[in-house]
Design an enzyme around this catalytic site. Sequence first.
Site, PDB file in Angstrom:
ATOM      1  N   GLU A 297       0.824  -1.206   0.000  1.00 43.26           N
ATOM      2  CA  GLU A 297       0.000   0.000   0.000  1.00 43.26           C
ATOM      3  C   GLU A 297       0.862   1.260   0.000  1.00 43.26           C
ATOM      4  O   GLU A 297       0.548   2.237  -0.679  1.00 43.26           O
ATOM      5  CB  GLU A 297      -0.950  -0.006   1.198  1.00 43.26           C
ATOM      6  CG  GLU A 297      -2.027  -1.078   1.137  1.00 43.26           C
ATOM      7  CD  GLU A 297      -2.991  -0.901  -0.014  1.00 43.26           C
ATOM      8  OE1 GLU A 297      -3.043   0.201  -0.598  1.00 43.26           O
ATOM      9  OE2 GLU A 297      -3.704  -1.869  -0.347  1.00 43.26           O
TER      10      GLU A 297
ATOM     11  N   TYR B 277      -6.138   6.499   4.256  1.00 48.76           N
ATOM     12  CA  TYR B 277      -6.404   5.445   3.267  1.00 48.76           C
ATOM     13  C   TYR B 277      -5.590   4.190   3.579  1.00 48.76           C
ATOM     14  O   TYR B 277      -6.119   3.072   3.617  1.00 48.76           O
ATOM     15  CB  TYR B 277      -6.088   5.918   1.842  1.00 48.76           C
ATOM     16  CG  TYR B 277      -5.943   4.739   0.916  1.00 48.76           C
ATOM     17  CD1 TYR B 277      -7.077   4.059   0.463  1.00 48.76           C
ATOM     18  CD2 TYR B 277      -4.685   4.243   0.571  1.00 48.76           C
ATOM     19  CE1 TYR B 277      -6.954   2.925  -0.332  1.00 48.76           C
ATOM     20  CE2 TYR B 277      -4.561   3.107  -0.217  1.00 48.76           C
ATOM     21  CZ  TYR B 277      -5.696   2.456  -0.665  1.00 48.76           C
ATOM     22  OH  TYR B 277      -5.585   1.323  -1.424  1.00 48.76           O
TER      23      TYR B 277
ATOM     24  N   ASP C 159     -10.021   5.227  -2.251  1.00 50.16           N
ATOM     25  CA  ASP C 159      -8.978   5.901  -3.016  1.00 50.16           C
ATOM     26  C   ASP C 159      -9.621   6.530  -4.243  1.00 50.16           C
ATOM     27  O   ASP C 159     -10.851   6.531  -4.386  1.00 50.16           O
ATOM     28  CB  ASP C 159      -7.848   4.934  -3.391  1.00 50.16           C
ATOM     29  CG  ASP C 159      -8.277   3.884  -4.409  1.00 50.16           C
ATOM     30  OD1 ASP C 159      -9.487   3.784  -4.719  1.00 50.16           O
ATOM     31  OD2 ASP C 159      -7.404   3.146  -4.903  1.00 50.16           O
TER      32      ASP C 159
ATOM     33  N   CYS D  58     -17.707  -3.257 -18.673  1.00 51.97           N
ATOM     34  CA  CYS D  58     -18.048  -3.090 -17.261  1.00 51.97           C
ATOM     35  C   CYS D  58     -19.088  -4.117 -16.815  1.00 51.97           C
ATOM     36  O   CYS D  58     -20.168  -4.221 -17.413  1.00 51.97           O
ATOM     37  CB  CYS D  58     -18.581  -1.680 -17.009  1.00 51.97           C
ATOM     38  SG  CYS D  58     -18.970  -1.378 -15.268  1.00 51.97           S
TER      39      CYS D  58
END
Length: 274
Positions: A17, A100, A118, A181
Amino acid sequence: MPWRDPATSPWGILVSEVMSQQTPVARVAPSWRRWMELWPEPADLAAAPADQVLREWGKLGYPRRALRLRECAAVIVAKHGGRVPADVDELLALPGIGDYTARAVAAFAFGARTPVVDVNVRRVLRRHRQATFLPGAHKRADMAAVEGLLYDDPASAAELSAAWMELGATVCRTRPACEACPVRESCAWVAAGSPEPSEEELAAAKKRVQKFEGTDRQVRGKLLDVLRAAESPLEKALLDAVWPDEAQRSRALFSLLDDGLAVQDADGLFRLPT
């Protein structure tokens, strides 16, 4: 992403991260694998020389993150017995760990039910739920909105957060690939006719994109490249050769010294910190 392997340790997820902040995953993955081979536990990184840490960071950008990650490892060893804490507040107290990252580690390493927001998640939230093309600036309200959409089961909530991030990174991009999508049929933006963003939205988005060419950040990177490649301290003349603008070069060099990314010895030579 290799760190999504269920066998990845909480430390491995935390490292991933931090590395992934403002850096494409394709560049992060090989560096992450290398780091986890060298420093599989926080104690390993905490004991590593700073110059080796900076060399291994390589071209990931924003090299202060490397030293902050080393500081973070030292605090984990000193205050948490070498184990990454699971609590969001304890994670937030670690050096270099923001809101985050703390929530991402809590969710993906420990299965906590917490919103992980994010820019990719915000983009999906804006389009799929709010019929807005671009995510806009970060808003605290986004955290509450995402939390309200999470499954009650913590493990399923963490999986959903990862799915939103993947969808935003690979399909629901700045210019979306709507034909690919999987949630197109329920997308509020598609239902509204896929309206294009306004000129104001586009201008604001363009303004948020940080340029790199010709900036102090580019000069800092060039200076660090020379320092990383050197086997011994360097004379300033070797650093002067990397950039023609003396004022900008000097400003960049002194910023590296201020940030602890470079050291000037008593004899005037420059090197990485140790």
